[in-house]
Motif scaffolding. Structure first.
Motif, PDB file in Angstrom:
ATOM      1  N   ARG A 150     -12.324  15.591  20.799  1.00 12.23           N
ATOM      2  CA  ARG A 150     -12.881  16.824  21.368  1.00 12.23           C
ATOM      3  C   ARG A 150     -14.375  16.952  21.105  1.00 12.23           C
ATOM      4  O   ARG A 150     -15.126  17.441  21.949  1.00 12.23           O
ATOM      5  CB  ARG A 150     -12.121  18.034  20.812  1.00 12.23           C
ATOM      6  CG  ARG A 150     -10.717  18.167  21.393  1.00 12.23           C
ATOM      7  CD  ARG A 150      -9.899  19.184  20.617  1.00 12.23           C
ATOM      8  NE  ARG A 150      -8.641  19.502  21.277  1.00 12.23           N
ATOM      9  CZ  ARG A 150      -7.548  18.765  21.196  1.00 12.23           C
ATOM     10  NH1 ARG A 150      -7.564  17.633  20.477  1.00 12.23           N
ATOM     11  NH2 ARG A 150      -6.432  19.127  21.815  1.00 12.23           N
ATOM     12  N   LEU A 151     -14.816  16.513  19.933  1.00 19.15           N
ATOM     13  CA  LEU A 151     -16.239  16.550  19.634  1.00 19.15           C
ATOM     14  C   LEU A 151     -17.025  15.637  20.565  1.00 19.15           C
ATOM     15  O   LEU A 151     -18.143  15.950  20.977  1.00 19.15           O
ATOM     16  CB  LEU A 151     -16.479  16.140  18.176  1.00 19.15           C
ATOM     17  CG  LEU A 151     -16.049  17.147  17.116  1.00 19.15           C
ATOM     18  CD1 LEU A 151     -15.996  16.468  15.739  1.00 19.15           C
ATOM     19  CD2 LEU A 151     -16.991  18.342  17.081  1.00 19.15           C
ATOM     20  N   ALA A 152     -16.420  14.517  20.901  1.00 18.51           N
ATOM     21  CA  ALA A 152     -17.100  13.540  21.748  1.00 18.51           C
ATOM     22  C   ALA A 152     -17.086  13.928  23.225  1.00 18.51           C
ATOM     23  O   ALA A 152     -18.045  13.662  23.945  1.00 18.51           O
ATOM     24  CB  ALA A 152     -16.441  12.172  21.586  1.00 18.51           C
ATOM     25  N   ASP A 153     -16.039  14.572  23.657  1.00 19.94           N
ATOM     26  CA  ASP A 153     -15.824  14.769  25.092  1.00 19.94           C
ATOM     27  C   ASP A 153     -15.994  16.195  25.583  1.00 19.94           C
ATOM     28  O   ASP A 153     -15.906  16.444  26.783  1.00 19.94           O
ATOM     29  CB  ASP A 153     -14.417  14.294  25.474  1.00 19.94           C
ATOM     30  CG  ASP A 153     -14.200  12.817  25.164  1.00 19.94           C
ATOM     31  OD1 ASP A 153     -15.187  12.073  25.142  1.00 19.94           O
ATOM     32  OD2 ASP A 153     -13.041  12.423  24.932  1.00 19.94           O
ATOM     33  N   THR A 154     -16.180  17.153  24.669  1.00 19.51           N
ATOM     34  CA  THR A 154     -16.284  18.552  25.088  1.00 19.51           C
ATOM     35  C   THR A 154     -17.449  19.237  24.386  1.00 19.51           C
ATOM     36  O   THR A 154     -18.036  18.698  23.445  1.00 19.51           O
ATOM     37  CB  THR A 154     -14.997  19.339  24.765  1.00 19.51           C
ATOM     38  OG1 THR A 154     -14.953  19.633  23.353  1.00 19.51           O
ATOM     39  CG2 THR A 154     -13.747  18.570  25.157  1.00 19.51           C
ATOM     40  N   GLU A 155     -17.733  20.438  24.846  1.00 25.80           N
ATOM     41  CA  GLU A 155     -18.745  21.267  24.201  1.00 25.80           C
ATOM     42  C   GLU A 155     -18.096  22.442  23.462  1.00 25.80           C
ATOM     43  O   GLU A 155     -18.747  23.455  23.175  1.00 25.80           O
ATOM     44  CB  GLU A 155     -19.728  21.803  25.260  1.00 25.80           C
ATOM     45  CG  GLU A 155     -20.525  20.726  25.972  1.00 25.80           C
ATOM     46  CD  GLU A 155     -21.479  19.988  25.044  1.00 25.80           C
ATOM     47  OE1 GLU A 155     -21.820  20.554  23.994  1.00 25.80           O
ATOM     48  OE2 GLU A 155     -21.875  18.858  25.378  1.00 25.80           O
ATOM     49  N   LEU A 156     -16.826  22.325  23.151  1.00 22.16           N
ATOM     50  CA  LEU A 156     -16.111  23.395  22.464  1.00 22.16           C
ATOM     51  C   LEU A 156     -16.769  23.724  21.122  1.00 22.16           C
ATOM     52  O   LEU A 156     -17.283  22.837  20.433  1.00 22.16           O
ATOM     53  CB  LEU A 156     -14.655  22.995  22.220  1.00 22.16           C
ATOM     54  CG  LEU A 156     -13.728  22.923  23.437  1.00 22.16           C
ATOM     55  CD1 LEU A 156     -12.384  22.314  23.039  1.00 22.16           C
ATOM     56  CD2 LEU A 156     -13.517  24.324  24.015  1.00 22.16           C
ATOM     57  N   ALA A 157     -16.710  24.988  20.763  1.00 19.38           N
ATOM     58  CA  ALA A 157     -17.222  25.420  19.465  1.00 19.38           C
ATOM     59  C   ALA A 157     -16.373  24.851  18.345  1.00 19.38           C
ATOM     60  O   ALA A 157     -15.193  24.530  18.538  1.00 19.38           O
ATOM     61  CB  ALA A 157     -17.222  26.949  19.394  1.00 19.38           C
ATOM     62  N   MET A 158     -16.954  24.729  17.151  1.00 19.56           N
ATOM     63  CA  MET A 158     -16.218  24.186  16.009  1.00 19.56           C
ATOM     64  C   MET A 158     -14.956  24.987  15.716  1.00 19.56           C
ATOM     65  O   MET A 158     -13.912  24.424  15.383  1.00 19.56           O
ATOM     66  CB  MET A 158     -17.114  24.167  14.765  1.00 19.56           C
ATOM     67  CG  MET A 158     -18.245  23.182  14.834  1.00 19.56           C
ATOM     68  SD  MET A 158     -17.658  21.483  15.051  1.00 19.56           S
ATOM     69  CE  MET A 158     -19.167  20.744  15.702  1.00 19.56           C
ATOM     70  N   SER A 159     -15.050  26.289  15.827  1.00 19.36           N
ATOM     71  CA  SER A 159     -13.874  27.120  15.544  1.00 19.36           C
ATOM     72  C   SER A 159     -12.757  26.836  16.529  1.00 19.36           C
ATOM     73  O   SER A 159     -11.574  26.807  16.161  1.00 19.36           O
ATOM     74  CB  SER A 159     -14.252  28.603  15.589  1.00 19.36           C
ATOM     75  OG  SER A 159     -14.807  28.943  16.853  1.00 19.36           O
ATOM     76  N   ASP A 160     -13.108  26.595  17.799  1.00 14.80           N
ATOM     77  CA  ASP A 160     -12.093  26.302  18.808  1.00 14.80           C
ATOM     78  C   ASP A 160     -11.459  24.943  18.555  1.00 14.80           C
ATOM     79  O   ASP A 160     -10.248  24.765  18.711  1.00 14.80           O
ATOM     80  CB  ASP A 160     -12.709  26.341  20.213  1.00 14.80           C
ATOM     81  CG  ASP A 160     -13.147  27.738  20.615  1.00 14.80           C
ATOM     82  OD1 ASP A 160     -12.555  28.712  20.108  1.00 14.80           O
ATOM     83  OD2 ASP A 160     -14.083  27.854  21.429  1.00 14.80           O
TER      84      ASP A 160
END
Length: 202
Positions: A150-160
């Motif tokens: 998810r860190l590599a492929d998305t811009e989601l927040a750390m909490s998400d």
């Protein structure tokens, strides 16, 4: 059909009220009448199995152990519904399959012991011997791997991301991630983004 997954086309029968009461009451008088299987764990038991009753909607009833085995279920290690001992590697395989699928849910040693019919101490010892790590370490490894994706492929927040992969808090997520990867999640994301940018501009 996978050896570790129930055959969705051979789901057995839903328990009627009599069978369900036998399961809830752990009634040994019904042991010669049927076996019950739980779709969410992929295992089957005797009616007398001493464990917390599963959700009724997840239960299928089979006339004997052979039918449950044919449907792809594995025998419970505690009650041994097929009268044979489940090899330790298959038992641990059931647990790792469950963790791989349900890593985002609350998973504790006690929860695994409850689902897979063994004492927490015995389960912990066997799991570590077979898998080379403790159940908690395995859960953390899977969660961190999913977080990396998810860190590599998305811009989601750390909490998400922390919540999506099963960590209860962001600080704990960051601590475990750094222990296993060697960087914080934010550093991992920055490094990965720089790597992608370099590849694109070369």
């Amino acid at each position: 059909m996978s050896a570790n997954k129930p055959d969705r086309e051979n789901v057995g029968l839903a328990p009627d009220d009599e069978a369900w009461q036998a399961i809830v009451a752990c009634d040994a008088a019904y042991n010669d009448r049927f076996r019950y299987a739980v779709r969410t764990t992929g295992i089957f038991c005797r009616p007398s199995c001493r464990s917390r009753a599963p959700k009724r909607d997840n239960v299928s009833v089979y006339p004997d152990a052979a039918r449950a085995l044919e449907a792809g279920y594995r025998p419970c290690k505690r009650c041994r519904p097929s009268d044979t001992k489940l090899p330790d590697d298959e038992w641990v395989g059931q647990m790792t399959d469950y963790i791989d699928r349900c890593y985002d849910e609350p998973i504790t040693l006690d929860r695994l012991a409850e689902l897979y019919r063994g004492s927490p101490y015995h389960l912990h010892r066997v799991f570590k011997r077979i898998a080379g790590m403790t159940p908690v370490e395995y859960v953390q490894r899977i969660r961190v791997a999913r977080a990396q994706e998810r860190l590599a492929d998305t811009e989601l927040a750390m909490s998400d991301i922390a919540r999506a992969v099963g960590f209860g808090s962001v600080p704990y997520f960051i601590t475990v991630f750094k222990q296993r990867v060697g960087t914080t999640p934010s550093e991992y994301r920055r490094q990965h983004r720089r790597s992608i940018y370099a590849e694109v501009t070369e």
